[in-house]
Design an enzyme around this catalytic site. Structure first.
Site, PDB file in Angstrom:
ATOM      1  CE  LYS A   1       5.324   3.042   0.427  1.00  0.00           C
ATOM      2  NZ  LYS A   1       6.074   2.085  -0.420  1.00  0.00           N
TER       3      LYS A   1
ATOM      4  N   PRO B   1       0.826  -1.208   0.000  1.00  0.00           N
ATOM      5  CG  PRO B   1      -0.786  -1.578   1.627  1.00  0.00           C
ATOM      6  CD  PRO B   1       0.524  -2.093   1.132  1.00  0.00           C
ATOM      7  CD  GLU B   2       2.270   3.626  -4.521  1.00  0.00           C
ATOM      8  OE1 GLU B   2       2.585   4.825  -4.599  1.00  0.00           O
ATOM      9  OE2 GLU B   2       2.335   2.852  -5.497  1.00  0.00           O
TER      10      GLU B   2
ATOM     11  NE  ARG C   1       7.218  -3.483  -5.845  1.00  0.00           N
ATOM     12  CZ  ARG C   1       6.268  -2.831  -5.166  1.00  0.00           C
ATOM     13  NH1 ARG C   1       6.583  -2.179  -4.056  1.00  0.00           N
ATOM     14  NH2 ARG C   1       5.024  -2.822  -5.588  1.00  0.00           N
TER      15      ARG C   1
END
Length: 277
Positions: A52, A2-3, A267
């Site tokens: 985060k 989640p950002e 990523r």
């Protein structure tokens, strides 16, 4: 993972559900028994988010949660369902509305971090984080101090939470595309005006993410190009409503060049080699 917009939404959600009344805390899984006991029965004063990281303020102690790649919160009104699966933390309680308690619950599964911190420990954690575009007290100059003298690529720097908090893979790709910046440019090769433009854009995009509950980045004039099939369920196309993220090999919405992908900071990074020279 989640950002930042997701964590800020959770902070707001938990404030609506629990703030101002005692919260009962337990650990059905058993891995957070001591931490749950430390906050059990305390009044939730407020919630907060930085990047985060999610925080619950219980007076002289803070519940700190980092969801990581696999963590999830679920919640609802009324009594919680019977425990199923690996529930690290179960919160029950509610919020007083006109003197009446509206019962609510929240379950946490699979977080990277779930711990109780005192004020010095929380301050030390926050000191290690870069500015968060969703916070009113954020100073983009603090991020620029590191970006502007770094040989590391801007595509890598934007993912480092000690440089900038809350930005993840989607916001990285989309903000750099919207700015027309090659993700492989060294941070020190950017101008301060370019950095300020990226920051200002992130402030707007991430605030939209908090409001909408999803990341949509197409400018109004480009929405007509968003004709990709949406799909459904687990096959839903994550490239819909975005310029380059998850659109490997598809035509750039602006110039038609196939979108490129490579791995940066562990990523997948997406970019257009023409629009982002």
């Amino acid at each position: 993972m989640p950002e930042g917009h997701t964590i800020h939404r959770l902070a707001r959600r938990h404030k609506r559900l629990f703030a101002g009344a005692p919260v009962r805390a337990s650990s059905p899984q058993g891995r957070f028994e001591a931490g749950a006991a430390a906050i059990d029965g305390l009044v939730l004063r407020r919630t907060d988010a930085h990047g985060k990281h999610l925080f619950h303020d219980y007076g002289d102690r803070w519940l700190h949660v980092h969801l990581g790649l696999y963590g999830t919160f679920t919640d609802g009104a009324g009594d919680p369902p019977a425990p199923r699966g690996q529930i690290r933390l179960l919160l029950t309680g509610g919020r007083l509305r006109r003197g009446v308690l509206a019962p609510a619950w929240a379950e946490l599964r699979g977080p990277t971090a779930c711990e109780v911190l005192d004020d010095p420990a929380r301050d030390a954690l926050l000191a290690r984080l870069g500015p968060d575009p969703l916070r009113a007290d954020a100073d983009p100059a603090l991020a620029w101090e590191r970006i502007g003298r770094s040989r590391t690529s801007i595509g890598a720097l934007l993912m480092r939470q000690d440089v900038l908090s809350g930005v993840g893979n989607v916001y990285r790709a989309e903000a750099l595309f919207r700015a027309g910046i090659d993700p492989y440019r060294a941070g020190r090769d950017l101008t301060v005006d370019e950095w300020n433009a990226v920051w200002d854009d992130l402030v707007v995009l991430m605030a939209d993410g908090v409001r909408l509950g999803r990341i949509l980045t197409l400018r109004p004039e480009d929405k007509k190009r968003a004709t990709d099939p949406i799909g459904s369920g687990p096959q839903r196309d994550r490239g819909v409503g975005r310029y380059v993220y998850h659109r490997t090999g598809r035509p750039c919405r602006i110039c038609g060049t196939p979108v490129q992908t490579s791995v940066v900071e562990a990523r997948n990074l997406y970019w257009c080699p023409v629009c982002q020279k």
